[in-house]
Design an enzyme around this catalytic site. Structure first.
Site, short mmCIF file in Angstrom:
data_model
loop_
_atom_site.label_atom_id
_atom_site.label_comp_id
_atom_site.label_asym_id
_atom_site.label_seq_id
_atom_site.Cartn_x
_atom_site.Cartn_y
_atom_site.Cartn_z
N HIS A 97 0.80 -1.23 0.00
CA HIS A 97 0.00 0.00 0.00
C HIS A 97 0.83 1.27 0.00
O HIS A 97 0.29 2.36 -0.06
CB HIS A 97 -0.94 0.02 1.21
CG HIS A 97 -0.21 0.22 2.51
ND1 HIS A 97 0.48 -0.78 3.13
CD2 HIS A 97 -0.05 1.32 3.27
CE1 HIS A 97 1.03 -0.30 4.24
NE2 HIS A 97 0.74 0.96 4.35
C1 UD1 Z 1 -1.84 5.20 6.33
C2 UD1 Z 1 -0.48 5.60 6.92
C3 UD1 Z 1 0.53 4.49 6.67
C4 UD1 Z 1 0.01 3.15 7.15
C5 UD1 Z 1 -1.33 2.88 6.50
C6 UD1 Z 1 -1.89 1.55 6.94
C7 UD1 Z 1 0.07 8.00 6.90
C8 UD1 Z 1 0.92 9.02 6.26
N1 UD1 Z 1 0.04 6.79 6.30
O1 UD1 Z 1 -1.68 5.15 4.93
O2 UD1 Z 1 1.72 4.80 7.36
O3 UD1 Z 1 0.93 2.15 6.82
O4 UD1 Z 1 -2.23 3.94 6.86
O5 UD1 Z 1 -3.11 1.28 6.40
O6 UD1 Z 1 -0.54 8.27 7.89
N2 UD1 Z 1 -9.17 4.69 2.56
C9 UD1 Z 1 -10.38 4.07 2.59
N3 UD1 Z 1 -10.91 3.74 3.81
C10 UD1 Z 1 -10.29 4.00 4.98
C11 UD1 Z 1 -9.05 4.65 4.94
C12 UD1 Z 1 -8.49 4.98 3.72
O7 UD1 Z 1 -10.97 3.82 1.57
O8 UD1 Z 1 -10.83 3.64 6.05
C13 UD1 Z 1 -8.56 5.02 1.25
C14 UD1 Z 1 -8.91 6.42 0.77
O9 UD1 Z 1 -9.03 6.36 -0.62
C15 UD1 Z 1 -7.68 7.21 1.13
C16 UD1 Z 1 -6.57 6.18 0.95
O10 UD1 Z 1 -7.15 4.96 1.36
O11 UD1 Z 1 -7.50 8.34 0.36
C17 UD1 Z 1 -5.33 6.48 1.76
O12 UD1 Z 1 -5.64 6.60 3.14
P1 UD1 Z 1 -4.67 7.44 4.13
O13 UD1 Z 1 -5.14 7.36 5.52
O14 UD1 Z 1 -4.42 8.80 3.56
O15 UD1 Z 1 -3.27 6.71 4.00
P2 UD1 Z 1 -2.93 5.17 3.98
O16 UD1 Z 1 -2.43 4.85 2.62
O17 UD1 Z 1 -4.03 4.35 4.54
#
Ligand code: UD1
Length: 358
Positions: free
Chosen positions: A202
């Protein structure tokens, strides 16, 4: 009073043992969830499976750019911290919620304890590296998972009295959940045998560049020609695969799975292919080989003392998967013993008294 701030999936297995140990010690505590992760499969399910009470406060920030997400957390957390004024604000790991909470707390004159302090990838292109460095600089109690982290913090000039080696709290949760993982029967339901390869990816560095993601997909398809490949995919990864119309062939792509289901997959795998920090540790604790699809790791102990190896070039993955062998014995690094949560709470109590009397 302890006020825990968590927000994203990897935070929850770190919170659970600390919350449990603090409850056993009779401490007042409050859990604030920033809402960085919000899907049940990424958040709510973990609270239930890990036995953490539902959050007392949910800031509901959701997904956004880093600046917007961080700013929203700061804006919404400030009144909560100003009202509660806890003895400690406890933050976990390296996600945006961790850093945002540390900044708000310190500016309000509150003390921050950082669980999983001192890890460094030395790679400033990783958002997590920035989060780690800022959080450690601000925290006044640096709770480290491994001795190399102590040395890093010392070299950065952190005062000796702020650094406390407590061991790896993720491993507390792992030991706690293993019986349920075994009982879940998840692996059997998928028809996986001991030769299956379990994949998670991811990181922006792997999934945001379509050419890189396509190269990884090619390697996974090739591996899937020879053995079962199971890939529980983060929502972000699923979206990038769809957007780039990337075909994964025989690879079994799943929605994110629960914590016990994931542990069941991992403990029965031939090898785990990942870019996750937590999985590098869990595979080391279980003695399962791990190939980390990254140029570097902030968890070098999983290489020097564990089962991990870096595999930055996806083209090398099929041969590496064929070559890996499970180690006969499982050796765990110091402090990866299921008791880190208790040591963290002991450190928090000791430091509270020390400061109150100072
Ligand atoms: C975040 C953390 C990362 C961790 C990861 C584990 C930061 C900078 N990154 O990254 O260190 O390894 O979590 O999962 O804090 N989304 C959903 N549902 C959710 C959450 C996210 O659909 O419940 C999707 C959305 O499209 C979102 C994308 O995932 O834009 C990224 O989510 P985000 O929290 O920004 O970062 P992660 O890639 O999850």
């Amino acid at each position: 009073m302890l006020l825990h701030v968590v927000g994203a999936r990897p935070n929850f297995p770190k919170l659970a043992p600390v919350h449990r140990a603090a409850r056993a010690a009779g401490l007042d505590q409050l859990v604030v969830h920033t809402g960085q992760h919000y899907d049940d499969a990424m958040s709510g399910g973990f609270f239930r499976e890990l036995g953490i009470p539902q959050p007392d406060v949910d800031l509901g920030v959701g997904s956004a750019s880093h600046a917007v997400q961080t700013a929203r957390i700061m804006e919404r957390l400030e009144p909560v911290l100003a009202r509660e004024r806890p003895t400690w604000v406890v933050v976990y790991g390296d996600v945006n919620s961790t850093m945002a909470a540390a900044i708000v707390a310190v500016k309000l004159g509150l003390r921050v304890a950082h669980v999983e302090a001192g890890l460094r990838s030395r790679d400033w292109s990783m958002p997590e590296e920035i989060n780690r460095i800022v959080t450690d600089r601000l925290a006044s109690l640096l709770l480290t998972p491994s001795r190399d982290a102590d040395a890093t913090l010392r070299a950065e000039g952190e005062p000796e009295e702020e650094i406390v080696f407590v061991g790896n709290v993720m491993i507390d949760s792992l030991f706690h959940a293993l019986p349920r993982a075994r009982a879940s029967g998840f692996r059997a339901r998928l028809g996986a045998d001991g030769d299956a390869v379990v994949v998670t990816l991811h990181r922006p560095s792997n999934v945001d560049d379509p050419a890189r993601l396509a190269a990884i997909a090619r390697a996974l398809r090739e591996i899937a020609d020879e053995r079962m490949v199971i890939f529980p995919a983060h929502p972000r990864t699923q979206e990038r695969l769809r957007a780039a119309s990337i075909d994964l062939g025989a690879v079994r792509v799943l929605d994110p799975v629960s914590y016990p289901e994931m542990l069941d997959l991992v403990q029965g795998a031939r090898v785990v292919v990942t870019d996750s920090g937590g999985l590098q540790e869990e595979t080391t604790a279980l003695g399962i080989p791990c190939l980390t699809v990254r140029e570097n790791t902030e968890r070098p102990i999983t290489i020097t003392e564990g089962t991990n190896q870096l595999a930055p070039d996806p083209r090398a993955l099929p041969a590496l998967v064929r070559a890996v062998e499970r180690r006969a014995d499982v050796r765990r690094p110091e402090g990866w013993d299921g008791k880190a949560g208790e040591r963290i709470v002991a450190a928090l109590i000791a430091r509270s008294a020390h400061t109150a009397g100072a």
